[in-house]
Design an enzyme around this catalytic site. Structure first.
Site, short mmCIF file in Angstrom:
data_model
loop_
_atom_site.label_atom_id
_atom_site.label_comp_id
_atom_site.label_asym_id
_atom_site.label_seq_id
_atom_site.Cartn_x
_atom_site.Cartn_y
_atom_site.Cartn_z
N SER A 161 3.65 -2.43 10.75
CA SER A 161 5.31 -2.16 11.00
C SER A 161 5.93 -3.55 10.39
O SER A 161 6.81 -4.26 10.89
CB SER A 161 5.35 -1.84 12.12
OG SER A 161 4.71 -0.37 12.23
N GLY A 182 2.37 2.07 10.79
CA GLY A 182 3.16 3.37 10.34
C GLY A 182 4.17 3.46 12.03
O GLY A 182 5.16 4.59 12.03
N GLU A 185 -6.83 4.23 8.03
CA GLU A 185 -6.68 6.16 7.93
C GLU A 185 -7.67 6.45 7.22
O GLU A 185 -8.52 7.89 7.21
CB GLU A 185 -5.18 6.12 6.42
CG GLU A 185 -3.91 5.70 7.61
CD GLU A 185 -3.25 5.74 7.20
OE1 GLU A 185 -2.89 5.60 5.56
OE2 GLU A 185 -1.83 4.87 7.62
N GLY A 205 3.05 -0.94 4.85
CA GLY A 205 2.54 0.16 3.78
C GLY A 205 4.51 1.10 3.72
O GLY A 205 4.76 0.62 2.31
N GLY A 206 4.83 1.41 4.50
CA GLY A 206 6.10 2.33 4.57
C GLY A 206 6.91 0.90 3.61
O GLY A 206 7.95 1.70 3.22
N GLU A 245 -5.10 -5.41 10.76
CA GLU A 245 -3.88 -4.14 10.97
C GLU A 245 -4.86 -2.69 12.30
O GLU A 245 -4.99 -2.63 12.20
CB GLU A 245 -4.40 -3.06 9.79
CG GLU A 245 -3.92 -3.51 8.29
CD GLU A 245 -3.17 -2.33 7.26
OE1 GLU A 245 -2.28 -3.00 6.96
OE2 GLU A 245 -3.94 -1.58 7.24
N ASN A 272 0.75 -1.66 -0.31
CA ASN A 272 0.27 -0.01 -0.29
C ASN A 272 1.06 1.33 0.45
O ASN A 272 1.61 1.49 1.12
CB ASN A 272 -0.98 -0.62 1.20
CG ASN A 272 -1.90 1.31 1.52
OD1 ASN A 272 -2.32 1.69 0.04
ND2 ASN A 272 -2.84 1.23 3.36
N TRP A 273 1.02 1.39 -1.20
CA TRP A 273 2.11 3.21 -1.38
C TRP A 273 0.85 4.25 -0.66
O TRP A 273 1.86 4.93 -0.67
CB TRP A 273 2.59 3.39 -2.64
CG TRP A 273 2.62 1.24 -3.66
CD1 TRP A 273 3.45 0.57 -3.31
CD2 TRP A 273 3.47 2.12 -5.09
NE1 TRP A 273 3.91 0.09 -3.62
CE2 TRP A 273 4.22 0.96 -4.96
CE3 TRP A 273 3.58 3.11 -6.15
CZ2 TRP A 273 4.41 0.16 -6.43
CZ3 TRP A 273 3.49 3.08 -7.12
CH2 TRP A 273 4.37 1.48 -7.61
N LYS A 274 0.16 4.01 0.29
CA LYS A 274 -1.03 5.32 0.65
C LYS A 274 -0.31 6.43 -0.66
O LYS A 274 -0.22 6.37 -1.81
CB LYS A 274 0.19 5.46 1.76
CG LYS A 274 -0.48 4.05 2.59
CD LYS A 274 0.61 5.10 4.33
CE LYS A 274 0.42 3.39 4.29
NZ LYS A 274 0.40 3.59 6.39
N HIS A 307 -9.30 0.48 5.12
CA HIS A 307 -7.91 1.16 5.65
C HIS A 307 -8.44 1.76 6.57
O HIS A 307 -9.65 2.79 6.63
CB HIS A 307 -6.97 1.53 5.12
CG HIS A 307 -5.89 1.75 4.97
ND1 HIS A 307 -4.93 2.89 6.87
CD2 HIS A 307 -4.63 0.77 5.22
CE1 HIS A 307 -4.34 2.56 6.30
NE2 HIS A 307 -3.64 1.50 6.31
C1 PEP Z 1 -0.87 0.48 6.33
O1 PEP Z 1 -0.37 1.76 5.92
O2 PEP Z 1 -1.60 -0.31 5.22
C2 PEP Z 1 0.46 0.05 6.94
C3 PEP Z 1 0.85 -1.43 7.06
O3 PEP Z 1 1.45 -0.08 7.21
P1 PEP Z 1 3.07 0.43 7.61
O4 PEP Z 1 3.23 -1.10 6.85
O5 PEP Z 1 3.59 1.44 7.28
O6 PEP Z 1 2.72 -0.01 9.14
#
Ligand code: PEP
Length: 252
Positions: free
Chosen positions: A214, A174, A100, A235-236, A168, A11-13, A98
């Site tokens: 994470s 994050g 967010e 994500g990141g 999640e 997920n590049w956001k 999600h």
């Molecule tokens: C996400 O936003 O779906 C996520 C898992 O982010 P991160 O891996 O950066 O925690």
């Protein structure tokens, strides 16, 4: 147990530009040859970079997905994107619910249910995200919260060929923090039970349960080896081709 295979989704956001989206997807395609056949790779770029990403992964097994969709097929919804539009851009998946979006756009389970149904209508496989807040975790309610979110957002009659679920924890996204192995196992088995109660034993058993929050190359192997963990939503770390590929390579 159903043979569910693994899904490693990036997920590049809201990150990157045309050049970096093309570079990142090309580098992932270039490094994907050592990854087990049972592992599906999915890239979810910002909508404006779907076309460039689709071109970079064309002819490969790497899949394309949206980060969100509107519930309607078309209409006066300025700034929104329908599931049909994503399908038309060669997407096969879309993330819905999600945290967010739940937080910043006040999206609740009923809307997530409608978005998941919109995805199915368009021939996309939704990835429904669920997860507890830190307060809910501290109160000992994580399993209950997640099961309730699932019961309110999973479409009727769906199975693992058309739906994945991502656990999640909101506090893990994050933050560099992750639940313990026991905590992940406990929530994943609560999710499996909720899905079997909702959809019947076989359909409930066929749905891939991803963990997200994470996930990094350094912790991927221990998370992905847990029973009932069928992949990761990243994500990141999905913004680095080598990190994303290392996570996919951690599936044994
Ligand atoms: C996400 O936003 O779906 C996520 C898992 O982010 P991160 O891996 O950066 O925690």
């Amino acid at each position: 147990m159903a043979d569910r295979g693994y899904l490693i989704a990036g997920n590049w956001k809201m990150n990157g530009n045309l050049e970096s989206a093309t570079e990142l997807s090309s580098a992932i395609v270039g490094g994907a040859s050592n990854i087990l056949e049972t592992v599906e790779l999915l890239l979810c770029p910002p909508a404006v970079h779907l076309q460039a990403t689709a071109a970079a992964i064309s002819g490969t097994n790497v899949r394309l997905g949206g980060q969100d969709c509107h519930e309607a097929e078309s209409g006066a919804f300025t700034g929104d994107i329908s599931a049909e539009m994503l399908a038309n851009m060669n997407c096969s998946y879309v993330i819905v619910g999600h945290s967010e979006r739940r937080d910043a756009h006040h999206e609740g389970d009923a809307l997530v249910w409608r978005k998941a149904n919109a995805a199915l209508r368009a021939g996309l496989a939704p990835i429904i995200c669920v997860g507890e807040t830190e307060q809910e975790r501290l109160s000992g309610n994580a399993e209950e919260v997640v099961a309730k979110q699932l019961k309110a957002s999973v479409p009727d009659g769906v199975d693992g060929s058309r739906l994945s679920v991502a656990y999640e924890p909101v506090w893990a996204i994050g933050s560099g923090r992750t639940p313990t192995e026991e905590e992940i196992l406990s929530v994943h088995s609560a999710m499996r039970k909720a899905l079997k109660d909702l959809l019947g034993h076989d359909a409930g058993d066929s749905i891939r349960l991803l963990y997200g929050g994470s996930v990094k190359p350094g912790n991927a192997a221990e998370i992905l080896m847990l029973s009932e963990v069928d992949g990761a939503l990243v994500g990141g770390a999905s913004l680095s081709a080598s990190d994303f590929l290392s996570i996919a390579l951690a599936v044994k």
